[in-house]
Design a protein around this motif. Structure first.
Motif, PDB file in Angstrom:
ATOM      1  N   CYS A 213       9.745  11.970  25.252  1.00  0.00           N
ATOM      2  CA  CYS A 213       9.071  11.252  24.152  1.00  0.00           C
ATOM      3  C   CYS A 213       8.088  10.233  24.713  1.00  0.00           C
ATOM      4  N   PHE A 214       8.572   9.474  25.707  1.00  0.00           N
ATOM      5  CA  PHE A 214       7.748   8.425  26.291  1.00  0.00           C
ATOM      6  C   PHE A 214       6.511   9.021  26.953  1.00  0.00           C
ATOM      7  N   TYR A 215       6.739  10.098  27.706  1.00  0.00           N
ATOM      8  CA  TYR A 215       5.641  10.777  28.408  1.00  0.00           C
ATOM      9  C   TYR A 215       4.574  11.224  27.405  1.00  0.00           C
ATOM     10  N   GLU A 216       5.030  11.872  26.333  1.00  0.00           N
ATOM     11  CA  GLU A 216       4.061  12.360  25.334  1.00  0.00           C
ATOM     12  C   GLU A 216       3.307  11.203  24.683  1.00  0.00           C
TER      13      GLU A 216
ATOM     14  N   LYS B 233      -0.929  10.249  24.922  1.00  0.00           N
ATOM     15  CA  LYS B 233      -1.842  10.151  23.784  1.00  0.00           C
ATOM     16  C   LYS B 233      -3.025   9.237  24.123  1.00  0.00           C
ATOM     17  N   LEU B 234      -2.842   8.434  25.180  1.00  0.00           N
ATOM     18  CA  LEU B 234      -3.911   7.507  25.574  1.00  0.00           C
ATOM     19  C   LEU B 234      -4.837   8.119  26.618  1.00  0.00           C
TER      20      LEU B 234
ATOM     21  N   SER C 232      -7.477   9.840  26.614  1.00  0.00           N
ATOM     22  CA  SER C 232      -8.925   9.641  26.478  1.00  0.00           C
ATOM     23  C   SER C 232      -9.310   8.216  26.894  1.00  0.00           C
ATOM     24  N   PHE C 233      -8.425   7.267  26.583  1.00  0.00           N
ATOM     25  CA  PHE C 233      -8.695   5.883  27.000  1.00  0.00           C
ATOM     26  C   PHE C 233      -8.706   5.776  28.520  1.00  0.00           C
ATOM     27  N   PHE C 234      -7.720   6.448  29.179  1.00  0.00           N
ATOM     28  CA  PHE C 234      -7.655   6.395  30.639  1.00  0.00           C
ATOM     29  C   PHE C 234      -8.919   6.991  31.261  1.00  0.00           C
ATOM     30  N   SER C 235      -9.362   8.134  30.710  1.00  0.00           N
ATOM     31  CA  SER C 235     -10.527   8.760  31.343  1.00  0.00           C
ATOM     32  C   SER C 235     -11.803   7.963  31.050  1.00  0.00           C
TER      33      SER C 235
ATOM     34  N   LEU D  10      10.476   3.219  24.016  1.00  0.00           N
ATOM     35  CA  LEU D  10       9.265   3.022  23.202  1.00  0.00           C
ATOM     36  C   LEU D  10       9.289   1.723  22.397  1.00  0.00           C
ATOM     37  N   GLN D  11      10.139   0.780  22.826  1.00  0.00           N
ATOM     38  CA  GLN D  11      10.103  -0.536  22.172  1.00  0.00           C
ATOM     39  C   GLN D  11       8.919  -1.349  22.668  1.00  0.00           C
ATOM     40  N   ASP D  12       8.318  -0.883  23.763  1.00  0.00           N
ATOM     41  CA  ASP D  12       7.083  -1.486  24.262  1.00  0.00           C
ATOM     42  C   ASP D  12       5.969  -0.503  23.942  1.00  0.00           C
ATOM     43  N   PRO D  13       5.307  -0.657  22.794  1.00  0.00           N
ATOM     44  CA  PRO D  13       4.377   0.377  22.334  1.00  0.00           C
ATOM     45  C   PRO D  13       3.206   0.607  23.292  1.00  0.00           C
ATOM     46  N   PRO D  14       3.043   1.858  23.792  1.00  0.00           N
ATOM     47  CA  PRO D  14       1.915   2.162  24.684  1.00  0.00           C
ATOM     48  C   PRO D  14       0.568   1.915  23.986  1.00  0.00           C
ATOM     49  N   SER D  15       0.557   1.954  22.645  1.00  0.00           N
ATOM     50  CA  SER D  15      -0.713   1.776  21.926  1.00  0.00           C
ATOM     51  C   SER D  15      -1.333   0.395  22.177  1.00  0.00           C
TER      52      SER D  15
END
Ligand code: UDP
Ligand code: MG
Length: 308
Positions: free
Chosen positions: A18-21, A25-26, A28-31, A98-103
């Motif tokens: 779940c965390f990996y997926e 999702k980010l 495009s931001f990384f690239s 996922l309590q630390d939102p990657p978003s």
């Protein structure tokens, strides 16, 4: 530039993928920022299928790495191991649940670009947490900030994006009794705080029960304050003054009013009170001594069983 993501995991089989997926999702931001990615899962002696899950992720995607401990060493050891393994120019620590939102990452990164050395997060609500736990957590931060010179922010998470310079500073603090929230404060550097609403765990249960948190709070206090030791001496002085006043009172009562002291109950009460305070103070000294003892042994902070 390389971004290392450190994910401490203890029995997080449902969250690993779940965390990996969620993180990817980010992509495009990384690239867009030309950031290479490295994900380091630190398995803290999990008894479930966390390790096989990370292994299969590693086979699919070689940016995924694993450090697996020989047993459960605690989240602090996990974060330290992750920081040691990370090669990134920027490093971020995130919980697997996922309590630390990657978003939040793009916003955090924008502050690093503005020149901050680290971007920290704190949750402003404790929604979904037992009220008793929130109450004691708040109390801990209140006391801690009174008795420690190092600033420890209420609700601060371990979720933090740091530059290499800050990571190296944290790694230089190789103490055995680790309390990262204090270490962050102690090393200093320009920190930007971001606030967010508490997010509930994606899957599974919290790994920190009340007792574990209580022990952790003692770790924090002994590591970042010596005020309890001063309290012990202060109590000693206070009791000496009280005893002196009582002696004067009894002498006057006896010599002038010819009314000698009667009865043993008062004596027993005093003995119990004073020996109680003595044991309490001895306990405080003992806490510091035991931490010093563990520190002096220089045992490794963690032991690795497998590394990918
Ligand atoms: N964790 C760990 N070792 C432990 C306990 C927890 O590596 O001994 C990890 C856990 O897998 C999670 C993170 O630390 O990724 C935070 O733990 P948890 O979510 O249980 O704590 P909470 O969010 O409830 O404070
Ligand atoms: Mg959690």
């Amino acid at each position: 530039m390389l971004l290392s993501v450190i994910v401490p995991c203890y029995n997080e089989e449902e969250n690993v993928e779940c965390f990996y997926e969620e993180l990817l999702k980010l992509e495009s931001f990384f690239s867009q920022k030309e950031l290479e990615l490295e994900i380091i899962y630190v398995d803290d002696g999990s008894k479930d299928s966390t390790v096989p899950k990370v292994r299969s992720l590693h086979q699919k995607d070689e940016r995924v790495h694993l450090v697996s401990f020989s047993r459960n060493f605690g989240k602090e050891a996990g974060m330290y191991a992750g920081l040691q393994k990370a090669k990134g120019d920027y490093v971020v620590i995130m919980d697997a649940d996922l309590q630390d939102p990657p978003s939040l990452l793009p916003e955090m990164f924008s502050y690093i670009e503005q020149g901050y050395d680290s971007v920290a997060t704190r949750r402003v609500t404790r929604k979904g947490e037992p009220p008793i736990r929130s109450f004691f957590a708040r109390l801990f931060y209140k006391i801690m900030n009174k008795i420690s010179k190092t600033e420890i922010v209420d609700g601060a998470r371990d979720y933090r994006l740091m530059t290499r310079q800050v990571v190296d500073a944290i790694l230089a603090m190789c103490e055995y009794n680790r309390f990262t929230k204090g270490i962050y404060g102690w090393v200093g550097y320009q920190t930007k705080w971001l606030e967010y609403e508490n997010v509930e765990r994606a899957h599974g249960e919290t790994k920190f029960n009340f007792w574990k948190l209580f022990l952790y709070s003692i770790e924090g206090i002994t590591a970042f304050s010596t005020v309890p030791l001063a309290i012990a001496s202060f109590m000693g002085v206070l009791f000496c003054i009280a005893a002196f006043a009582a002696i004067v009172f009894l002498i006057i009562k006896n010599l002038i009013y010819h009314d000698p002291v009667a009865g043993w109950p008062s004596l027993v009460c005093i003995i119990l009170l004073v020996s109680g305070v003595q044991l309490f103070c001895l306990g405080i000294v003992g806490q510091y001594l035991s931490k010093t003892y563990l520190e002096v042994k220089r045992r490794p902070i963690y032991l690795v069983k497998e590394e990918l």
